[in-house]
Design an enzyme around this catalytic site. Structure first.
Site, PDB file in Angstrom:
ATOM      1  N   ASP A  46       1.227  -1.552  -0.444  1.00  0.00           N
ATOM      2  CA  ASP A  46      -0.260  -0.282  -0.197  1.00  0.00           C
ATOM      3  C   ASP A  46       0.496   1.323   0.362  1.00  0.00           C
ATOM      4  OD1 ASP A  46      -2.802   1.780   0.434  1.00  0.00           O
ATOM      5  OD2 ASP A  46      -1.670   2.052   2.156  1.00  0.00           O
ATOM      6  N   SER A  47       0.397   2.646  -0.224  1.00  0.00           N
ATOM      7  CA  SER A  47       1.130   3.352  -0.212  1.00  0.00           C
ATOM      8  C   SER A  47       1.661   3.843   1.146  1.00  0.00           C
ATOM      9  CB  SER A  47      -0.296   5.024  -0.862  1.00  0.00           C
ATOM     10  OG  SER A  47      -0.471   4.805   0.157  1.00  0.00           O
ATOM     11  N   TYR A  55      -0.791   8.561  -3.153  1.00  0.00           N
ATOM     12  CA  TYR A  55      -0.548   8.634  -3.978  1.00  0.00           C
ATOM     13  C   TYR A  55      -1.855   9.168  -4.667  1.00  0.00           C
ATOM     14  CZ  TYR A  55       2.463   4.214  -3.699  1.00  0.00           C
ATOM     15  OH  TYR A  55       3.600   3.391  -3.820  1.00  0.00           O
ATOM     16  N   CYS A 109      -3.888  -1.161  -2.735  1.00  0.00           N
ATOM     17  CA  CYS A 109      -3.838   0.632  -2.748  1.00  0.00           C
ATOM     18  C   CYS A 109      -5.304   0.643  -3.589  1.00  0.00           C
ATOM     19  CB  CYS A 109      -2.226   0.888  -2.808  1.00  0.00           C
ATOM     20  SG  CYS A 109      -2.598   2.785  -3.647  1.00  0.00           S
ATOM     21  N   GLU A 128      -2.107   8.950   7.991  1.00  0.00           N
ATOM     22  CA  GLU A 128      -0.815   8.917   8.465  1.00  0.00           C
ATOM     23  C   GLU A 128      -0.458   9.018   9.764  1.00  0.00           C
ATOM     24  OE1 GLU A 128       1.454   6.724   6.435  1.00  0.00           O
ATOM     25  OE2 GLU A 128      -0.376   6.126   5.589  1.00  0.00           O
ATOM     26  N   CYS A 166     -10.650   3.449  -0.788  1.00  0.00           N
ATOM     27  CA  CYS A 166      -8.704   3.665   0.266  1.00  0.00           C
ATOM     28  C   CYS A 166      -8.918   2.836   1.234  1.00  0.00           C
ATOM     29  CB  CYS A 166      -8.170   4.994   0.521  1.00  0.00           C
ATOM     30  SG  CYS A 166      -7.000   5.393   0.494  1.00  0.00           S
ATOM     31  N   THR A 167      -7.791   1.838   1.365  1.00  0.00           N
ATOM     32  CA  THR A 167      -8.068   1.371   2.376  1.00  0.00           C
ATOM     33  C   THR A 167      -7.357   1.963   3.667  1.00  0.00           C
ATOM     34  OG1 THR A 167      -5.096   0.611   1.780  1.00  0.00           O
ATOM     35  CG2 THR A 167      -7.127  -1.050   1.954  1.00  0.00           C
ATOM     36  N   HIS A 168      -7.288   2.823   4.195  1.00  0.00           N
ATOM     37  CA  HIS A 168      -6.131   4.384   4.819  1.00  0.00           C
ATOM     38  C   HIS A 168      -8.691   4.283   5.572  1.00  0.00           C
ATOM     39  CE1 HIS A 168      -2.969   5.022   2.634  1.00  0.00           C
ATOM     40  NE2 HIS A 168      -2.887   5.289   4.210  1.00  0.00           N
TER      41      HIS A 168
END
Length: 276
Positions: A13-14, A45, A76, A155, A187-189
């Protein structure tokens, strides 16, 4: 394809977001060893071009292949949208993305055919979710909303701060006005923001996290090559990052509420620095 069922699975992932996929793998593939790469030096990204994303994904996939993985999850959405087909043609192990998994999950949930999508600008511009929906059910409308602030906030570990709440209200308002009843977390975040998003949207909107369907797809692809040994925890896996390993470890453990294993930095010069 690597035939040894004891070989690890690669996830990339990013940044931290792919840890939500690792969490789901713990539920469905608990005996699998995972090698994780977070490209934290290049996160986010969402502002990258398609060619840049393909190059980044290719470099990371090559790194994971050198580790002997038997499969790769591109966790991602931005790279899944533009690089997945390239990676699948280049490498001879199963590689799965998260786009179609999210769309399938949404189609199973929507009642009125209006599905919201929150994602990075790169994912929205790719139209990948809309194209997937048109193939599966042309009557469903995908309404996209780019959320450029969300990845940097996650993040930084800011999942429930005034800044994050303000951003969530701003991004979700157009989708609420459009009458969506389902929202794809593109988005996996974003699953780390799910409690906040649910508070803003209310009970009438179903959140779809593509991670579960992605892992189920991987499970099917690995038929006969699944490691069914003792269940592993987050601390048993290997983690590699291109940026600060200490920051990844600290925020990742806080978001997951669980210890991670050692985090090793792999910067551009290929030197290594581990954080136990």
């Amino acid at each position: 394809m690597t035939t040894d069922k004891n070989s690890p699975i690669g996830v990339f992932d990013s940044g931290l977001g792919g840890l939500t996929v690792v969490k789901e793998m713990g539920h469905y593939l608990p005996g699998e060893k995972i090698i994780y790469f977070g490209d934290t030096a290049n996160v986010p990204y969402g502002d990258k071009t398609a060619s840049q994303l393909i190059g980044l994904a290719d470099n990371i996939a090559g790194f994971l292949m050198a580790k002997g993985v038997k499969a790769v999850v591109d966790a991602c959405n931005s790279t899944s949208a533009v690089a997945l087909e390239f990676l699948q043609k280049k490498y001879d192990v199963p590689i799965v993305g998260v786009i179609e998994a999210g769309v399938r999950g949404a189609l199973n949930q929507t009642r009125n055919g209006k599905v919201g999508l929150i994602a990075t600008r790169a994912t929205i511009d790719s139209q990948a979710h809309r194209k997937a929906a048109e193939k599966l059910d042309s009557k469903v409308e995908i309404l996209g909303q780019a959320c450029p602030l969300f990845v940097p906030l996650v993040e930084a570990g800011k999942v429930n701060t005034p800044e994050t709440i303000k951003a969530a209200n701003m991004y979700l308002a157009p989708l609420q006005r459009a009458g969506i009843d389902t929202l794809i977390l593109g988005c996996t975040h974003y699953p780390f923001l799910a409690p906040l998003l649910k508070r803003v949207l209310g009970d009438g909107v179903c959140l779809v996290d593509p991670a579960e369907n992605t892992v189920l797809e991987l499970n099917n692809l690995l038929h006969g090559k699944i490691n069914e040994s003792q269940a592993l925890s987050f601390s048993h896996h290997e983690y590699f990052v291109s940026g600060d390993p200490a920051a990844f470890k600290e925020v990742g453990e806080r978001l997951l509420n669980a210890p991670l294993g050692a985090v090793t930095q792999i910067p551009g010069d290929k030197s290594m620095k581990a954080v136990p």
